[in-house]
Design a protein around this motif. Sequence first.
Motif, PDB file in Angstrom:
ATOM      1  N   HIS A 247      -6.806   7.324  -2.067  1.00  0.00           N
ATOM      2  CA  HIS A 247      -7.669   6.400  -1.289  1.00  0.00           C
ATOM      3  C   HIS A 247      -6.930   5.298  -0.483  1.00  0.00           C
ATOM      4  O   HIS A 247      -7.298   4.625   0.396  1.00  0.00           O
ATOM      5  N   ASP A 248      -5.331   5.362  -0.178  1.00  0.00           N
ATOM      6  CA  ASP A 248      -4.803   4.644   0.827  1.00  0.00           C
ATOM      7  C   ASP A 248      -3.976   5.378   1.604  1.00  0.00           C
ATOM      8  O   ASP A 248      -3.045   4.835   1.978  1.00  0.00           O
TER       9      ASP A 248
ATOM     10  N   HIS B  98       1.055   1.974  -5.612  1.00  0.00           N
ATOM     11  CA  HIS B  98       0.036   1.350  -5.611  1.00  0.00           C
ATOM     12  C   HIS B  98      -1.161   2.316  -6.027  1.00  0.00           C
ATOM     13  O   HIS B  98      -2.037   2.351  -6.691  1.00  0.00           O
TER      14      HIS B  98
ATOM     15  N   ASP C 289      -9.163  -0.308  -7.599  1.00  0.00           N
ATOM     16  CA  ASP C 289      -8.119  -0.724  -6.597  1.00  0.00           C
ATOM     17  C   ASP C 289      -7.967  -2.140  -6.491  1.00  0.00           C
ATOM     18  O   ASP C 289      -6.605  -2.566  -6.068  1.00  0.00           O
TER      19      ASP C 289
ATOM     20  N   HIS D  44       0.825  -1.425   0.094  1.00  0.00           N
ATOM     21  CA  HIS D  44      -0.069   0.137   0.015  1.00  0.00           C
ATOM     22  C   HIS D  44       0.964   1.327   0.140  1.00  0.00           C
ATOM     23  O   HIS D  44       0.844   2.039   0.816  1.00  0.00           O
TER      24      HIS D  44
HETATM   25 ZN   LIG Z   1      -5.866   0.391  -2.469  1.00  0.00          ZN
END
Ligand SMILES: [Zn+2]
Length: 324
Positions: free
Chosen positions: A81-82, A45, A191, A41
């Motif tokens: 998103h991460d 990514h 994702d 992550h």
């Molecule tokens: Zn992700």
Amino acid sequence: MVLLQLMYIDLDFMSKFNIEIEVLQQFLFEVYRHYNNIPFHNFKHCFCVTQMMYGLIWLTDLQNKMDDIDILTMLTSAICHDLDHPGYNNAYQINARTELALRYNDISPLENHHCSVAFKILEKSDNNIFRNLTTEQFKRIREGMIKCVLATDMARHNEILNQFRSIMPVFDFNNKKHKDVLTMIIIKVSDISNEARPMDVAEPWLDCLLQEFFNQSDMEKLEGLPVSPFMDRDKVTKPSSQTGFIRFVLLPLFIELANLFPNLEQHIIDPVRKALDYYTEMENALEMEKLNRTGSSQSDKIGKPVENQEESKRVQIQLSQTKP
Ligand SMILES: [Zn+2]
Ligand SMILES: Nc1nc2c(ncn2[C@@H]2O[C@@H]3COP(=O)(O)O[C@H]3[C@H]2O)c(=O)[nH]1
């Protein structure tokens, strides 16, 4: 970072939303700084997910079907998103009673955190790519980004997929609720889309994912916490991790999106089917090797894929274990 910048330019966001180039660069640099140096992550990514989102936007001709502000929301959600992912999943956060689990009462602690970090970055005017938007526009983007990022919690996978399935027969691009579900589906597809990439790109990503999984299960063993079986280095192999995931998670999700956009089939379904064949063969070869090593007389088992039911059960654990 330059490629992410190009995506904003290419989608014409700079002029449509009056985004200054220095502000975009500063925002992307802050995003980069807030991804951790962990096996899976990490910032790469984030890049891959955003690039897939960008590709899907073009392939589905989304700019002619949704408002610009929705597309800007989706691309920025992918980037954020991460953010600040610590490398340990929600189950660990909850079982170890971490700061994040306490702060968010065990409800999608990681996804809530990623989104919160995003808006903290945007609080500073020099980073705020939305600073020239009206209050109403900002409100709409914030609401959309929260929805998108929280949708990446895999504990909500079945809920979101079923929602999409129920509206599919009457899908209407003028219906806000329908569009909201579609944006959640598209960020979910992005994702978990590694297996849609060429094999020599996808396979190293699986190694990274398993490395992060194994780090977590090692820590869980050390701390006497429940160990997630799909993360346990003593129980998982590369093919066993992928066959069930592709069959029961990836393909059903991707097929549903391709029902709405049939031209996606060749881009995201075909390569995933190939990956499934590849890992099924690898799984059979491993099984054969194991039988040869143990000199087992159960030679009739050779070449048969692992029981579907068992695989499905394993994947359900992966999906449901973090559900509060
Ligand atoms: Zn992700
Ligand atoms: N087994 C497997 N799991 C994956 C793959 N890609 C994504 N995932 C899982 O799906 C999850 C999506 O959300 P996270 O990023 O939190 O963590 C991811 C992994 O747990 C994959 O290729 N194989």
